[in-house]
Design an enzyme around this catalytic site. Sequence first.
Site, PDB file in Angstrom:
ATOM      1  NE  ARG A 144       2.001  -9.924   6.649  1.00  0.00           N
ATOM      2  CZ  ARG A 144       2.294  -9.703   7.928  1.00  0.00           C
ATOM      3  NH1 ARG A 144       1.612 -10.350   8.875  1.00  0.00           N
ATOM      4  NH2 ARG A 144       3.243  -8.863   8.261  1.00  0.00           N
ATOM      5  CD  GLU A 181      -5.723  -8.288   8.202  1.00  0.00           C
ATOM      6  OE1 GLU A 181      -5.228  -7.418   8.938  1.00  0.00           O
ATOM      7  OE2 GLU A 181      -5.379  -9.477   8.228  1.00  0.00           O
ATOM      8  CG  HIS A 185      -3.921  -8.818  12.041  1.00  0.00           C
ATOM      9  ND1 HIS A 185      -3.521  -8.428  10.790  1.00  0.00           N
ATOM     10  CD2 HIS A 185      -2.797  -9.310  12.636  1.00  0.00           C
ATOM     11  CE1 HIS A 185      -2.230  -8.661  10.629  1.00  0.00           C
ATOM     12  NE2 HIS A 185      -1.768  -9.190  11.740  1.00  0.00           N
TER      13      HIS A 185
END
Length: 540
Positions: free
Chosen positions: A232, A261, A279
Amino acid sequence: MPKIVVLDPLADDGLKLMQDAGLEYEVRTGLKGEELRQTLTEFDGAICRSGVKITAEALEGNKRLKAIARAGVGVDNIDLKAATRCGIVVMNTPGGNTVSTAEQTFALMLSLSRNTCAANQSLAEGRWDRKKFVGRQLGGKTLGIVGMGRVGQTVAKFAKAFDMKIVAFDPYLSAQRAQELDVKVYDTVAELLPLVDYLTVHTPLTDATRNLIGDKEIESMKDGVCLINCARGGIYNMEALQRGLDSGKLGGVALDVYPEEPCTDSPLFGRQNVVCTPHLGASTKEAQMNVALEAVELLIDYLKNGVIRQAVNFSPLDPKTLAELRGALDLANRLGLLAQQIAPGPVATIKITYQGELSKKNTSLVTSAFCSGFLTGVLSEEVNVVSAVPMMQERGVKVVEEKDAVAGDFNSVIKVELETDKGGLAFAGTLFGNVYPRLISFRNLRMDSQMDGTLLITMQKDQPGVVAALGAATGKLGVNIAQMALGRNLHAPNGLAVSVLSLDGDLPAELVTSVKKIPGIEDALAAKLPMCCEYPSWLN
């Protein structure tokens, strides 16, 4: 026929499964604001990944939506409290992308070690800079892993294949499981940082893990250490990473996740010793297929058959059972939270003894509530009364139940005994008025304390002046004592005593240190518990 909306791109296998099951569905991606709120009022179920943000505003006034399935692990893009208030079950798929995320961690680690990305770019620009990109091998290096859940354990297995030494921090990994994985576990993150050549984190983003690695932590590490994050964004302080790279303290940084994000602009992007990806941890065909199928199956089970599986905000208990056991479940959950914060070391065995009337109930549910509290806030997935026991087993923690129909002075008592590699710890709780949880025993010393808010627990010699010194220590730091409970061995005055101070506000870190210096104090422990009648989401 239930209608389902797909809010993020989903693997075709998942769409086909809905079609085969006779479910009506629509794909509506990229929604936000009023358009998202209105859309959610038109469907019975929703499937999402991490792209869409299902906020309290998006759920406001929703009377139709019954369930949200997250195709993945983290549910931080869903407002769980708001969903619970609306009666919406939120479910996740924690196992589907474990291998893919672990592989991405290793891909980034290898890319840093062998300068893969920079070397590729050099060739693309027409240069043969072979001497410029001398790397280093992973074999023989020490890998630090913070968080030994599914992903962390899989990364450890991969690392062993590369002949790496592994050190880890996870307060819930048993000594036996650590031995099976050939991992040396440390009591704090700070202890392992000076030892590592590479560091990877696999924890959720919580108040405890936010900015877990900053300037101070980087300074304590070896020169040239490499940091990887596929968990994270926000666990590593981004400004501290930049300063560490600028000074040469850090040998490299690899990131797959970011505090905000999507992230398309960062001072770290484009640096030769930095590898960044958008990601991609779960972005493999296999992981996408697995989580898509699992998410659809969860919705089918619930919308067609009423079966709740892998819910992060609801227990699959009927309302009558919940009402009957609510107090006991809350007490057990708080005892688990307390155990998590005051255990003297990694826990190998937990024995829970149910005494009195509670021993005649379905105590397996109560044990699950204890395990849920014990694991809350430390795993990369949400924990509830359904998922907690399997997660404990994953970490090799043995949980034993015993029953005793005699409770002594109380109607029902839950006694907890922890066995760790640094000794044992026992304490017990009960309910007053079937609502108010109380701590009635600590290290076999009788006492009576509330179990909510900020607590400071001390073990001390039963002698004059100790309690006054405690009050002076808290007063010096401007901390107000709301309540104080004292206990001692009634048959051995002037022996060992216990005190529990309920404090207003948060407890300053320096308070525990200063209290331990008071003559007569043998130990001081701090814990933070929910306020009275503040329940975990799955118990609402």
